[in-house]
Scaffold this motif. Structure first.
Motif, PDB file in Angstrom:
ATOM      1  N   VAL A  62       0.838  -1.198   0.000  1.00 39.67           N
ATOM      2  CA  VAL A  62       0.000   0.000   0.000  1.00 39.67           C
ATOM      3  C   VAL A  62       0.877   1.254   0.000  1.00 39.67           C
ATOM      4  CG1 VAL A  62      -1.725   1.301   1.297  1.00 39.67           C
ATOM      5  CG2 VAL A  62      -1.908  -1.181   1.131  1.00 39.67           C
ATOM      6  N   ALA A  63       1.923   1.235   0.824  1.00 40.67           N
ATOM      7  CA  ALA A  63       2.827   2.387   0.889  1.00 40.67           C
ATOM      8  C   ALA A  63       3.505   2.630  -0.451  1.00 40.67           C
ATOM      9  CB  ALA A  63       3.874   2.160   1.980  1.00 40.67           C
ATOM     10  N   ALA A  64       3.915   1.549  -1.115  1.00 37.58           N
ATOM     11  CA  ALA A  64       4.585   1.699  -2.412  1.00 37.58           C
ATOM     12  C   ALA A  64       3.643   2.320  -3.442  1.00 37.58           C
ATOM     13  CB  ALA A  64       5.096   0.344  -2.894  1.00 37.58           C
ATOM     14  N   ARG A  65       2.377   1.884  -3.456  1.00 36.59           N
ATOM     15  CA  ARG A  65       1.423   2.462  -4.393  1.00 36.59           C
ATOM     16  C   ARG A  65       1.152   3.924  -4.069  1.00 36.59           C
ATOM     17  NH1 ARG A  65      -1.288  -2.540  -3.690  1.00 36.59           N
ATOM     18  NH2 ARG A  65      -2.905  -1.570  -2.401  1.00 36.59           N
ATOM     19  N   SER A  66       1.041   4.215  -2.792  1.00 36.78           N
ATOM     20  CA  SER A  66       0.807   5.603  -2.390  1.00 36.78           C
ATOM     21  C   SER A  66       1.978   6.485  -2.781  1.00 36.78           C
ATOM     22  CB  SER A  66       0.578   5.675  -0.875  1.00 36.78           C
ATOM     23  OG  SER A  66      -0.547   4.914  -0.485  1.00 36.78           O
ATOM     24  N   PHE A  67       3.195   5.963  -2.605  1.00 32.27           N
ATOM     25  CA  PHE A  67       4.398   6.719  -2.970  1.00 32.27           C
ATOM     26  C   PHE A  67       4.420   6.996  -4.462  1.00 32.27           C
ATOM     27  CE2 PHE A  67       9.033   6.661  -4.066  1.00 32.27           C
ATOM     28  CZ  PHE A  67       9.362   7.874  -3.458  1.00 32.27           C
ATOM     29  N   ARG A  68       4.119   5.981  -5.269  1.00 34.61           N
ATOM     30  CA  ARG A  68       4.098   6.190  -6.725  1.00 34.61           C
ATOM     31  C   ARG A  68       3.075   7.255  -7.110  1.00 34.61           C
ATOM     32  NH1 ARG A  68       4.663   0.504  -6.795  1.00 34.61           N
ATOM     33  NH2 ARG A  68       2.425   0.223  -7.163  1.00 34.61           N
ATOM     34  N   PHE A  69       1.942   7.239  -6.427  1.00 32.48           N
ATOM     35  CA  PHE A  69       0.901   8.226  -6.701  1.00 32.48           C
ATOM     36  C   PHE A  69       1.416   9.641  -6.432  1.00 32.48           C
ATOM     37  CE2 PHE A  69      -2.799  10.769  -5.674  1.00 32.48           C
ATOM     38  CZ  PHE A  69      -3.786  10.330  -6.549  1.00 32.48           C
ATOM     39  N   VAL A 131       5.329  12.135   5.067  1.00 33.19           N
ATOM     40  CA  VAL A 131       5.576  10.902   5.823  1.00 33.19           C
ATOM     41  C   VAL A 131       5.644   9.729   4.847  1.00 33.19           C
ATOM     42  CG1 VAL A 131       4.689   9.340   7.587  1.00 33.19           C
ATOM     43  CG2 VAL A 131       4.471  11.808   7.896  1.00 33.19           C
ATOM     44  N   ILE A 132       4.684   9.671   3.940  1.00 36.11           N
ATOM     45  CA  ILE A 132       4.679   8.611   2.935  1.00 36.11           C
ATOM     46  C   ILE A 132       5.890   8.765   2.015  1.00 36.11           C
ATOM     47  CG2 ILE A 132       3.408   7.605   1.009  1.00 36.11           C
ATOM     48  CD1 ILE A 132       0.840   8.474   2.437  1.00 36.11           C
ATOM     49  N   GLY A 133       6.283  10.002   1.733  1.00 35.16           N
ATOM     50  CA  GLY A 133       7.481  10.231   0.939  1.00 35.16           C
ATOM     51  C   GLY A 133       8.706   9.617   1.587  1.00 35.16           C
ATOM     52  N   CYS A 134       8.831   9.777   2.888  1.00 31.01           N
ATOM     53  CA  CYS A 134       9.956   9.173   3.616  1.00 31.01           C
ATOM     54  C   CYS A 134       9.906   7.649   3.522  1.00 31.01           C
ATOM     55  CB  CYS A 134       9.929   9.600   5.081  1.00 31.01           C
ATOM     56  SG  CYS A 134      10.392  11.320   5.382  1.00 31.01           S
ATOM     57  N   VAL A 135       8.717   7.099   3.700  1.00 29.33           N
ATOM     58  CA  VAL A 135       8.555   5.645   3.594  1.00 29.33           C
ATOM     59  C   VAL A 135       8.966   5.176   2.200  1.00 29.33           C
ATOM     60  CG1 VAL A 135       6.897   3.739   3.609  1.00 29.33           C
ATOM     61  CG2 VAL A 135       6.760   5.522   5.360  1.00 29.33           C
ATOM     62  N   GLY A 136       8.557   5.919   1.175  1.00 26.81           N
ATOM     63  CA  GLY A 136       8.884   5.531  -0.187  1.00 26.81           C
ATOM     64  C   GLY A 136      10.372   5.541  -0.468  1.00 26.81           C
ATOM     65  N   VAL A 137      11.061   6.558   0.009  1.00 28.02           N
ATOM     66  CA  VAL A 137      12.506   6.633  -0.212  1.00 28.02           C
ATOM     67  C   VAL A 137      13.224   5.518   0.559  1.00 28.02           C
ATOM     68  CG1 VAL A 137      14.570   8.070   0.101  1.00 28.02           C
ATOM     69  CG2 VAL A 137      12.440   9.102  -0.710  1.00 28.02           C
ATOM     70  N   MET A 139      11.915   2.580   1.051  1.00 26.98           N
ATOM     71  CA  MET A 139      11.264   1.322   0.692  1.00 26.98           C
ATOM     72  C   MET A 139      12.225   0.167   0.414  1.00 26.98           C
ATOM     73  SD  MET A 139       8.323  -0.095   0.501  1.00 26.98           S
ATOM     74  CE  MET A 139       7.234   1.346   0.483  1.00 26.98           C
ATOM     75  N   PRO A 140      13.320   0.348  -0.341  1.00 28.54           N
ATOM     76  CA  PRO A 140      14.216  -0.799  -0.579  1.00 28.54           C
ATOM     77  C   PRO A 140      14.727  -1.424   0.711  1.00 28.54           C
ATOM     78  CG  PRO A 140      14.711   0.960  -2.125  1.00 28.54           C
ATOM     79  CD  PRO A 140      13.744   1.539  -1.117  1.00 28.54           C
ATOM     80  N   GLY A 141      15.151  -0.585   1.660  1.00 29.37           N
ATOM     81  CA  GLY A 141      15.640  -1.107   2.930  1.00 29.37           C
ATOM     82  C   GLY A 141      14.545  -1.770   3.740  1.00 29.37           C
ATOM     83  N   LEU A 142      13.364  -1.154   3.782  1.00 24.90           N
ATOM     84  CA  LEU A 142      12.254  -1.723   4.530  1.00 24.90           C
ATOM     85  C   LEU A 142      11.843  -3.075   3.951  1.00 24.90           C
ATOM     86  CD1 LEU A 142      10.094   1.502   5.022  1.00 24.90           C
ATOM     87  CD2 LEU A 142      11.439   0.316   6.770  1.00 24.90           C
TER      88      LEU A 142
END
Length: 296
Positions: A62-69, A131-137, A139-142
């Motif tokens: 969900v976070a990845a899709r939100s980040f792409r959006f 916040v979602i932007g931080c999660v997206g950046v 994402m590879p590590g998470l």
């Protein structure tokens, strides 16, 4: 607690952005971070996301899709390369491009820290999009952390591992000391620590290597190895990168050779780094300077 600020039309968050059991975290400066509140802010964008065919998944999906959006369209989330410096293009850089630049082997630690200082400052304004932007950046590590933990855990824990991982990562955006180096690596250590909550106390102590921190002097048999490593990082006994390497290869059963291949360096170099870090840990435990205290 007050609700999150209303998002502008350019930065509204697509649904669903809801983590089962998600918790609200905030600090004294008023930084509010709640996955469920973010979901409640989506408004008309929720219907748009559904019409676009958004599919359910775990919290990271969900976070990845939100980040792409948030990084597409005419007004993507972006940082100013001129402000960040460190060789970045002197223009607005959307977070998708920033992620690629940070993953490049030529990216310096100074660049990574400068980028994370800026990203966290934006997240601390209370805007859920950042916040979602931080999660997206991150994402590879998470995703790497989640994959290793899920691979070595019962299937029933998978969704909880991801939820706790992400919840702790977001909580640390409000808490992490951005004046110290290796911000991203420290965020990853805390995220992994959060994910372990889903497994329960016993799962944290499954032996995976003869090297047992809990058998050393001054360390209680119930000491959590991850807490010990976090404390060692806080005391600058080892680096966050070394702690991550030890966690991945000693606790999560990842291959040193695989990690070396991913990082584009020799496995001998990683083995040497791990050996040196473990020697420093053992010395610190034996001389009484390292305990399993609560790290910052």
């Amino acid at each position: 607690m007050g609700s999150l600020p209303r998002l502008s039309s350019a930065h509204e968050v697509p649904a669903p952005w809801r983590i089962p059991g998600g918790t609200t975290r905030h600090d004294a400066s008023g930084v509010v971070m709640s996955f469920n509140q973010v979901a409640d802010e989506t408004g008309t964008k929720a219907a748009q996301a559904r019409r676009a065919g958004a599919q359910p998944g775990n919290a990271l999906d969900v976070a990845a899709r939100s980040f792409r959006f948030l990084i597409t369209g005419p007004s993507p989330l972006a940082v100013d390369g001129r402000k960040l410096g460190h060789g970045l293009p002197p223009r607005q850089i959307d977070l998708g491009e920033l992620l690629s630049l940070l993953l490049d082997r030529t990216a310096t630690d100074a660049l990574k820290d400068a980028a994370w200082v800026e990203l966290i400052a934006r997240a601390r304004t209370g805007d859920p999009a950042w916040v979602i932007g931080c999660v997206g950046v991150a994402m590879p590590g998470l995703k790497n952390i989640a994959a290793r933990l899920i691979r070595s855990s019962p299937t029933r824990f998978a969704d909880d591992i991801v939820s706790e991982l992400l919840t702790e990562f977001v909580a640390q955006l409000a808490r992490i000391d951005t004046t110290r180096p290796n911000i991203s690596a420290r965020l990853m250590l805390w995220a992994r620590k959060g994910a372990l909550r889903a497994l329960g106390w016993e799962a944290r102590h499954l032996p995976r290597d003869p090297w047992e921190l809990s058998s050393a002097p001054h360390v209680n048999k119930d000491t959590d190895p991850v807490l010990l490593l976090l404390d060692a990082v806080r005391r600058e006994i080892i680096t966050p990168a070394a702690a991550s390497l030890i966690i991945a290869t000693r606790l999560d059963a990842a291959s040193v050779r695989d990690i070396a291949r991913e990082q584009g360096i020799s496995s001998d170099r990683l083995y040497r780094q791990r050996r040196e870090a473990e020697s420093r840990l053992v010395a610190a435990i034996r001389n009484g300077t390292l305990f399993a205290s609560s790290p910052c």
